[in-house]
Scaffold this active site. Structure first.
Site, PDB file in Angstrom:
ATOM      1  N   ASP A 207      55.146 -63.957  -9.576  1.00  0.00           N
ATOM      2  CA  ASP A 207      53.780 -64.423  -9.360  1.00  0.00           C
ATOM      3  C   ASP A 207      53.709 -65.870  -8.868  1.00  0.00           C
ATOM      4  O   ASP A 207      52.627 -66.380  -8.617  1.00  0.00           O
ATOM      5  CB  ASP A 207      52.975 -64.280 -10.667  1.00  0.00           C
ATOM      6  CG  ASP A 207      51.487 -64.497 -10.485  1.00  0.00           C
ATOM      7  OD1 ASP A 207      50.927 -64.000  -9.492  1.00  0.00           O
ATOM      8  OD2 ASP A 207      50.876 -65.181 -11.331  1.00  0.00           O
ATOM      9  N   SER A 232      45.265 -64.559  -8.736  1.00  0.00           N
ATOM     10  CA  SER A 232      45.814 -63.218  -8.591  1.00  0.00           C
ATOM     11  C   SER A 232      44.784 -62.181  -9.040  1.00  0.00           C
ATOM     12  O   SER A 232      44.081 -62.379 -10.042  1.00  0.00           O
ATOM     13  CB  SER A 232      47.081 -63.072  -9.431  1.00  0.00           C
ATOM     14  OG  SER A 232      48.059 -64.001  -9.037  1.00  0.00           O
ATOM     15  N   GLN A 282      51.105 -57.746  -4.057  1.00  0.00           N
ATOM     16  CA  GLN A 282      50.077 -58.460  -4.811  1.00  0.00           C
ATOM     17  C   GLN A 282      48.900 -58.785  -3.904  1.00  0.00           C
ATOM     18  O   GLN A 282      49.080 -59.112  -2.731  1.00  0.00           O
ATOM     19  CB  GLN A 282      50.637 -59.761  -5.389  1.00  0.00           C
ATOM     20  CG  GLN A 282      49.634 -60.534  -6.252  1.00  0.00           C
ATOM     21  CD  GLN A 282      50.209 -61.851  -6.754  1.00  0.00           C
ATOM     22  OE1 GLN A 282      50.562 -62.722  -5.977  1.00  0.00           O
ATOM     23  NE2 GLN A 282      50.319 -61.991  -8.071  1.00  0.00           N
TER      24      GLN A 282
END
Length: 293
Positions: A207, A232, A282
């Site tokens: 991430d 995110s 993502q």
């Protein structure tokens, strides 16, 4: 093992409250919310502790629902969806202040022989030839908002040896580039042999930089230089082959699209000897701050 890595491993060693309920805490963050990679890694730890030892994590799918509060504990509740002969499915909800902040579904599988193929690893410079985070970030200190931001970012990433193969977004803000980014990473110290630990460390790191390629396409430096507001939204990973997170892994990232205030990043993570270990996708919020186009 570095003190920072030791602290991170302590964060991942969740407290078991009940059979399928765990409690975790957070480390200090550069931004005033819990780092998404930490929540995802802790949720995967919680899920993994409810499956038999002969099953390994092969995929996860997650949604970030609300910002996490770094000052408050996070409770992880695990739902044992299914335990089959080959696969086990788990659902995890992370809760703070009585509200869900994160949702994860994970699947675990026993090892089996089967069809085998993979793509070819892309070219990349040797990681030892690249500057460390501590060497790289001071070069751009004058581009960061507020005093000490570079130092705080170095501290936040100190558990991981992460090296950019080319200039990071904040180093070339204002100049659009090909929407592709590569970093090498490994834990900053030797890890135990537990496969779940290595998968969770990779989840934590995944991430950190995945949306860099979105920023590069638009010549944006990111939150660190104040020209982007982002967070995110969702995250998915598939773990294809065994790997060690304390050995060099190449994170090859690209962005095929951005629209409607969202940017998509997709990536593959390779071992140094060319084995495709992980695929990652993502999507995140990518917006210009109000009053700035």
């Amino acid at each position: 093992m570095s003190d920072a890595l030791d602290d991170l491993l302590d964060l991942l060693d969740l407290e078991r409250i009940e059979r399928d309920c765990f409690r975790g805490r957070s480390r200090s963050a550069v931004i005033p919310r819990v780092f998404g990679g930490q929540v995802a890694a802790q949720a995967l730890v919680a899920a993994g502790r409810t499956v038999p030892d002969d099953r390994f994590a092969h995929s996860l799918h997650a949604y970030f629902l609300r910002p996490g509060d770094p000052a408050a504990p996070i409770v992880y509740t695990v739902d044992r969806i299914r335990d089959g002969r080959s696969f086990a499915a788990r659902r995890v909800v992370a809760i703070q202040h009585g509200q869900p902040i994160f949702h994860l579904s994970a699947s675990f599988q026993t090892y089996e022989e089967g069809f085998e193929h993979q793509s070819e690893m892309p070219p990349a410079p040797d990681p030892e030839t690249l500057p460390t985070t501590a060497e790289l970030l001071p070069r751009y200190a004058d581009r960061f908002l507020g005093p000490g931001t570079a130092d705080r970012l170095i501290e936040a990433r100190s558990a991981v040896d992460l090296r950019y193969a080319a200039e990071p977004p904040y180093g070339t803000a204002g100049t659009p580039r090909e929407p592709r980014s590569q970093v090498w990473f490994r834990a900053d110290g030797k890890l135990a042999d537990d496969p779940l630990l290595h998968v969770c460390l990779a989840t934590y790191v995944s991430d950190m930089t995945l949306l860099d390629s979105v920023l590069l396409a638009h010549g944006r430096g990111g939150w660190a230089v104040g020209d982007v507001v982002g967070a995110s939204l969702d995250h998915a990973m598939w773990f294809h082959r065994p790997f060690r997170a304390d050995e060099w892994l190449l994170y090859d990232q690209e962005s095929p699209s951005s629209s409607n205030g969202r940017g998509l990043g997709q990536a593959r993570i390779w071992t140094r000897d060319g084995r495709l270990a992980i695929s990652v996708v993502q999507e995140g919020v990518i917006r210009a701050p109000r009053g700035r186009a």
